[in-house]
Structure formats: structure tokens, C-alpha cells
Motif scaffolding. Structure first.
Motif, PDB file in Angstrom:
ATOM      1  N   LEU A  14       3.803   6.756  -3.683  1.00  0.00           N
ATOM      2  CA  LEU A  14       3.550   5.815  -4.770  1.00  0.00           C
ATOM      3  C   LEU A  14       4.129   4.438  -4.456  1.00  0.00           C
ATOM      4  O   LEU A  14       3.518   3.408  -4.774  1.00  0.00           O
ATOM      5  CB  LEU A  14       4.158   6.358  -6.065  1.00  0.00           C
ATOM      6  CG  LEU A  14       3.872   5.550  -7.332  1.00  0.00           C
ATOM      7  CD1 LEU A  14       2.374   5.400  -7.537  1.00  0.00           C
ATOM      8  CD2 LEU A  14       4.522   6.210  -8.538  1.00  0.00           C
ATOM      9  N   THR A  15       5.292   4.410  -3.782  1.00  0.00           N
ATOM     10  CA  THR A  15       5.865   3.124  -3.367  1.00  0.00           C
ATOM     11  C   THR A  15       4.940   2.401  -2.401  1.00  0.00           C
ATOM     12  O   THR A  15       4.728   1.186  -2.500  1.00  0.00           O
ATOM     13  CB  THR A  15       7.238   3.354  -2.710  1.00  0.00           C
ATOM     14  OG1 THR A  15       8.096   4.013  -3.637  1.00  0.00           O
ATOM     15  CG2 THR A  15       7.861   2.042  -2.281  1.00  0.00           C
ATOM     16  N   GLY A  16       4.388   3.155  -1.461  1.00  0.00           N
ATOM     17  CA  GLY A  16       3.445   2.548  -0.519  1.00  0.00           C
ATOM     18  C   GLY A  16       2.212   1.998  -1.211  1.00  0.00           C
ATOM     19  O   GLY A  16       1.708   0.928  -0.847  1.00  0.00           O
ATOM     20  N   MET A  17       1.700   2.729  -2.226  1.00  0.00           N
ATOM     21  CA  MET A  17       0.534   2.220  -2.965  1.00  0.00           C
ATOM     22  C   MET A  17       0.868   0.910  -3.668  1.00  0.00           C
ATOM     23  O   MET A  17       0.066  -0.039  -3.662  1.00  0.00           O
ATOM     24  CB  MET A  17       0.073   3.277  -3.981  1.00  0.00           C
ATOM     25  CG  MET A  17      -0.628   4.473  -3.362  1.00  0.00           C
ATOM     26  SD  MET A  17      -1.502   5.501  -4.588  1.00  0.00           S
ATOM     27  CE  MET A  17      -0.116   6.248  -5.444  1.00  0.00           C
ATOM     28  N   ARG A  18       2.038   0.841  -4.261  1.00  0.00           N
ATOM     29  CA  ARG A  18       2.423  -0.402  -4.957  1.00  0.00           C
ATOM     30  C   ARG A  18       2.602  -1.549  -3.960  1.00  0.00           C
ATOM     31  O   ARG A  18       2.245  -2.694  -4.248  1.00  0.00           O
ATOM     32  CB  ARG A  18       3.710  -0.162  -5.751  1.00  0.00           C
ATOM     33  CG  ARG A  18       3.548   0.855  -6.874  1.00  0.00           C
ATOM     34  CD  ARG A  18       4.750   0.840  -7.797  1.00  0.00           C
ATOM     35  NE  ARG A  18       4.685   1.910  -8.777  1.00  0.00           N
ATOM     36  CZ  ARG A  18       3.949   1.863  -9.883  1.00  0.00           C
ATOM     37  NH1 ARG A  18       3.203   0.792 -10.127  1.00  0.00           N
ATOM     38  NH2 ARG A  18       3.944   2.882 -10.745  1.00  0.00           N
ATOM     39  N   GLU A  19       3.181  -1.269  -2.808  1.00  0.00           N
ATOM     40  CA  GLU A  19       3.360  -2.316  -1.808  1.00  0.00           C
ATOM     41  C   GLU A  19       2.018  -2.845  -1.314  1.00  0.00           C
ATOM     42  O   GLU A  19       1.827  -4.056  -1.169  1.00  0.00           O
ATOM     43  CB  GLU A  19       4.174  -1.769  -0.627  1.00  0.00           C
ATOM     44  CG  GLU A  19       5.632  -1.510  -0.964  1.00  0.00           C
ATOM     45  CD  GLU A  19       6.375  -0.828   0.175  1.00  0.00           C
ATOM     46  OE1 GLU A  19       5.700  -0.423   1.159  1.00  0.00           O
ATOM     47  OE2 GLU A  19       7.607  -0.698   0.092  1.00  0.00           O
ATOM     48  N   ARG A  20       1.101  -1.965  -1.042  1.00  0.00           N
ATOM     49  CA  ARG A  20      -0.229  -2.404  -0.602  1.00  0.00           C
ATOM     50  C   ARG A  20      -0.906  -3.252  -1.680  1.00  0.00           C
ATOM     51  O   ARG A  20      -1.531  -4.267  -1.386  1.00  0.00           O
ATOM     52  CB  ARG A  20      -1.106  -1.186  -0.285  1.00  0.00           C
ATOM     53  CG  ARG A  20      -0.715  -0.444   0.964  1.00  0.00           C
ATOM     54  CD  ARG A  20      -1.685   0.690   1.235  1.00  0.00           C
ATOM     55  NE  ARG A  20      -1.313   1.466   2.400  1.00  0.00           N
ATOM     56  CZ  ARG A  20      -1.597   1.136   3.658  1.00  0.00           C
ATOM     57  NH1 ARG A  20      -2.284   0.016   3.883  1.00  0.00           N
ATOM     58  NH2 ARG A  20      -1.231   1.888   4.675  1.00  0.00           N
ATOM     59  N   THR A  21      -0.780  -2.818  -2.927  1.00  0.00           N
ATOM     60  CA  THR A  21      -1.417  -3.558  -4.009  1.00  0.00           C
ATOM     61  C   THR A  21      -0.798  -4.944  -4.163  1.00  0.00           C
ATOM     62  O   THR A  21      -1.502  -5.942  -4.371  1.00  0.00           O
ATOM     63  CB  THR A  21      -1.279  -2.767  -5.322  1.00  0.00           C
ATOM     64  OG1 THR A  21      -1.812  -1.457  -5.140  1.00  0.00           O
ATOM     65  CG2 THR A  21      -2.031  -3.468  -6.438  1.00  0.00           C
ATOM     66  N   ALA A  22       0.533  -5.014  -4.055  1.00  0.00           N
ATOM     67  CA  ALA A  22       1.215  -6.303  -4.221  1.00  0.00           C
ATOM     68  C   ALA A  22       0.847  -7.287  -3.128  1.00  0.00           C
ATOM     69  O   ALA A  22       0.884  -8.509  -3.342  1.00  0.00           O
ATOM     70  CB  ALA A  22       2.729  -6.088  -4.245  1.00  0.00           C
ATOM     71  N   LEU A  23       0.488  -6.805  -1.945  1.00  0.00           N
ATOM     72  CA  LEU A  23       0.116  -7.708  -0.851  1.00  0.00           C
ATOM     73  C   LEU A  23      -1.078  -8.577  -1.217  1.00  0.00           C
ATOM     74  O   LEU A  23      -1.209  -9.703  -0.711  1.00  0.00           O
ATOM     75  CB  LEU A  23      -0.214  -6.895   0.414  1.00  0.00           C
ATOM     76  CG  LEU A  23       0.966  -6.301   1.176  1.00  0.00           C
ATOM     77  CD1 LEU A  23       0.468  -5.445   2.323  1.00  0.00           C
ATOM     78  CD2 LEU A  23       1.878  -7.401   1.691  1.00  0.00           C
ATOM     79  N   TYR A  24      -1.934  -8.084  -2.082  1.00  0.00           N
ATOM     80  CA  TYR A  24      -3.161  -8.806  -2.435  1.00  0.00           C
ATOM     81  C   TYR A  24      -3.203  -9.178  -3.911  1.00  0.00           C
ATOM     82  O   TYR A  24      -4.285  -9.314  -4.491  1.00  0.00           O
ATOM     83  CB  TYR A  24      -4.378  -7.954  -2.057  1.00  0.00           C
ATOM     84  CG  TYR A  24      -4.436  -7.651  -0.579  1.00  0.00           C
ATOM     85  CD1 TYR A  24      -4.799  -8.635   0.333  1.00  0.00           C
ATOM     86  CD2 TYR A  24      -4.075  -6.397  -0.104  1.00  0.00           C
ATOM     87  CE1 TYR A  24      -4.828  -8.361   1.697  1.00  0.00           C
ATOM     88  CE2 TYR A  24      -4.102  -6.114   1.261  1.00  0.00           C
ATOM     89  CZ  TYR A  24      -4.480  -7.100   2.147  1.00  0.00           C
ATOM     90  OH  TYR A  24      -4.496  -6.835   3.498  1.00  0.00           O
TER      91      TYR A  24
END
Length: 411
Positions: free
Chosen positions: A373-383
């Protein structure tokens, strides 16, 4: 064509640099040598040469000797205590002007003035200028010879030129020091940026490997469980599960090899020109979701996929982020939702991409806020996207992941 001889400027710069090195390593030795040189010169002048320019040649010899030493010996402390040295020279300067001796050693006072201009606030030079001018005024009054301009103006010009020289050298040293400090700061900032970039790259690598390995191992686990269950009753189904495991494993190995090949660093000029470069196949995109869903279905999770629109004009980075979120959401469903769960994937295109992944999730332990879930949030925040993930209300329960990534970055 070079002759092997060094230019004169290079030789001079080399000598100056060596002198500076000696001065930097042993300042007291250099000060003592310079003071000794001026003491010798002043004593030689006190032997009789001073009468050539004196306004009064009847000054006693012992007084001339004393004045000569008073002008030269304090030079030993000119850099550490220039104001005190000038103060100590003040009575010597006044006596030299009052008696009319006008010793040439009096010019040594300009060395102290130079050190004041080089190291101290410029306001200190006010009384130094008065100290240099007063003896000439006294001498002009007591021993008039020629016009006032001839006796006073030259000393003022000399004082002004020495001060300007000190200010120029001081400005150059401060400018050089500022350049060195700036270069030091830039070096520190470069190292910090390199560390930040390395940390960001490690995070990105960890995220990619987590998504690749976690998803494919979850699919392989599901296929292996299904194959073991079907082995006794339907050997054909078990063989199909083994084929799917092999296919999924090869796919995982291919993605890992592609990631590691891209990360491998080659030194310029050491790589073999004839060797094949790393696999530059594109990363998964939203057009590959069908294949992803088929693999999850083969692992035993029923998935319904709905797509509205097409990813025309959506940048590849945003497509990869959305793909990885769908992959991670389905992986979590495989691991946590239980054996009777089903999943739904809805993808819509408009101002970017909107993804909703839900599952029934009646069984399995509660889902922790783990690395996925942390990885999903990080990917989303990049864009500049938004991500909501959490359980659905009971009944019927389950889990929902909602993602929106805009097409263009926020201004």
C-alpha cells in the motif's frame, strides 16, 4: 611548437607561490627575515646617507640610530597588531619630522598602513593619514624649502596609493575566499543531491521489485495450490497449472532481468561495442491489463474487467503507475481475500485515468498497512494523483482501492 622554456609569467607565479607557501607555513620566520632586512637597510642609511635628503643635517647620530630602530623593529608585529605598531611608530615619526632628519626609513610606515588597509576596517585609516601628514606639515613649517605642495602632496599621494593597493589585494582575497566557499558549498550540495538521488533510486527499485516478485509469487502460489488440489482428480488440470506456473515464472524472470540490465552500470569505453545491450522492451502499460487479469484468473481468482475509453495521450509513466496499482490490488486480493472471493476492476479514461478495484473479501486476516500500500501511494504521489484504499462496510464487506491520476501535472 614548444621550446620547453617556461614563460616569464609562469616563473614569477611559481616564485610568488613558493614565497606564499613559506609565509603560510612559517609566518614568524618570514616576518623576522623581512624585519631584519629593513633593520639592516635603515642602519646602513643611518651611517650617513640620511643627510642627502635631510632638512637638518645636525641631528645627533645616536638619535638617528634610535629613530632608525624605532621605524624598523616594530615591523615584526605588523600583521598581528598593525594598529599597535603604528601607535608605537607615532612618536618616532613626529621626532623625525620635528628634528628635520626626515629619515628614509620613515617610508616603512606605509608597510604598516598597507596591513591596516588589508586586514582592518577602513575607518582606521583616518588617523593613520593624519599621522603620516603631520610630520611633513611640521617639517614644512620649521624647515621651509620650496612650496608646500612639494613637501606635503607627494606623501599624501604615496599614502593614497598604498591604501588603494591594500584595498585591491583585500578585495581579491575576499573574492577568492568567496569562490572557494561557494565551490565548497556546491560540492556539499552535489553530494547531498547524489545521496538523495541514490535514495530515491533505491526506493524506486524496491517498489518495482516488490510489485514484480510479489504479484508473480502470489499467482504462482495460487496455481500451485490449485494444481495440488486437482492432481488426484484431474491430472490434465494439474498439468495446465504447472504450465501456467512455468509461464508466470518465466515472465517474472524476464521482468527482473530487464530491470537489472537497465540498472547495470557500464563504464564509458569499457563496454564491448559488439555486445548486445540490455533489453529495452517497454514497461507494462494499461493495454496490458487484460493479460494481467488473465494471469490472476488462472491463479483461481475470478476477476471482472470493465474498460471505458482508451489511454490515448496518457504518458507512459502514468500508465505504468496505474498498472502497478491494479497489479498490487489484485495481488493483495489473492493473498488476503480468502478462497471464495471475487474481484472487479473498472478503468475509465477522461482527464487522466480512474481505476477502481474491489473484492468481496469474506475471508482472510485483516490487511495491514504494508509495503504494498505504501508503494501504491508513492507511485500515485509521483504524478499528483489521489489514492483511497480501505475496507467496504459490512455487509457485504470486502476491500476497495480507488485511484485517479490526472493526464497533465498540476501547475
Amino acid at each position: 611548437m614548444t621550446t620547453g622554456r617556461q614563460p616569464l609569467t609562469t616563473l614569477v607565479q611559481g616564485v610568488v607561490q613558493r614565497v606564499r607557501d613559506v609565509d603560510r607555513r612559517r609566518p614568524l620566520l618570514w616576518d623576522a627575515a623581512l624585519t631584519g632586512f629593513f633593520v639592516v637597510v635603515a642602519l646602513v642609511d643611518a651611517g650617513g646617507g640620511w643627510r642627502n635628503i635631510a632638512l637638518n643635517t645636525e641631528v645627533p647620530g645616536w638619535l638617528v640610530l634610535t629613530l632608525s630602530l624605532g621605524f624598523t623593529v616594530p615591523l615584526l608585529w605588523r600583521r598581528r597588531h598593525p594598529v599597535r605598531v603604528l601607535t608605537a611608530m607615532a612618536p618616532v615619526i613626529l621626532v623625525s619630522g620635528w628634528t628635520g632628519a626626515m629619515l628614509q626609513a620613515g617610508l616603512i610606515v606605509h608597510i604598516v598602513v598597507f596591513n591596516i588597509a588589508l586586514r582592518l576596517p577602513l575607518r582606521t585609516l583616518g588617523w593613520a593619514a593624519a599621522l603620516v601628514t603631520v610630520p611633513n606639515v611640521m617639517a614644512a613649517i620649521r624647515y621651509p624649502r620650496g612650496s608646500w605642495e612639494q613637501q606635503i602632496i607627494p606623501s599624501l599621494w604615496t599614502f593614497t596609493l598604498v591604501v588603494l593597493l591594500g584595498v585591491v589585494v583585500r578585495s581579491r582575497k575576499e573574492y577568492t575566499a568567496s569562490l572557494v566557499e561557494r565551490a565548497h558549498r556546491l560540492e556539499i550540495e552535489r553530494d547531498q543531491q547524489a545521496r538523495l538521488a541514490a535514495a530515491a533510486e533505491r526506493t524506486r527499485i524496491a517498489r518495482e521489485m516488490h510489485d514484480i516478485i510479489g504479484h508473480n509469487l502470489s499467482v504462482i502460489t495460487g496455481l500451485a495450490d490449485g494444481g495440488a488440489y486437482a492432481a488426484a482428480k484431474s491430472p490434465e488440470r494439474a498439468a495446465q497449472a504447472l504450465d501456467a506456473i512455468a509461464s508466470t515464472s518465466r515472465q517474472a524472470l524476464t521482468e527482473l532481468r530487464r530491470l537489472l540490465d537497465v540498472l547495470r552500470e557500464e563504464s564509458p569505453g569499457t563496454a564491448d561495442p559488439g555486445a548486445a545491450g540490455p533489453d529495452r522492451a517497454p514497461q507494462p502499460a494499461l493495454t496490458d491489463v487484460d493479460r494481467l487479469v488473465e494471469g490472476v484468473r488462472a491463479a483461481g481468482l475470478p476477476v471482472r474487467l470493465t474498460v471505458l475509453g482508451a489511454p490515448d495521450g496518457l504518458p507512459a509513466g502514468r500508465q505504468l503507475a496505474a498498472y502497478r496499482v491494479i497489479q498490487e490490488a489484485l495481488t493483495n486480493t489473492l493473498k488476503h481475500a480468502g478462497p471464495a472471493a471475487t474481484a472487479t476492476v473498472d478503468i475509465g479514461y477522461g482527464d487522466g485515468v480512474t481505476v477502481t478495484v474491489t473484492d468481496t473479501g469474506h475471508g482472510g486476516p485483516p490487511r495491514a498497512q504494508g509495503r504494498g500500500l505504501t508503494g501504491m501511494r508513492e507511485r500515485t504521489a509521483l504524478y499528483d494523483g489521489t489514492l483511497d484504499a480501505g475496507p467496504l462496510p459490512q455487509p457485504p464487506g470486502g476491500w476497495r482501492v480507488h485511484l485517479h491520476i490526472p493526464k497533465d501535472p498540476t501547475p
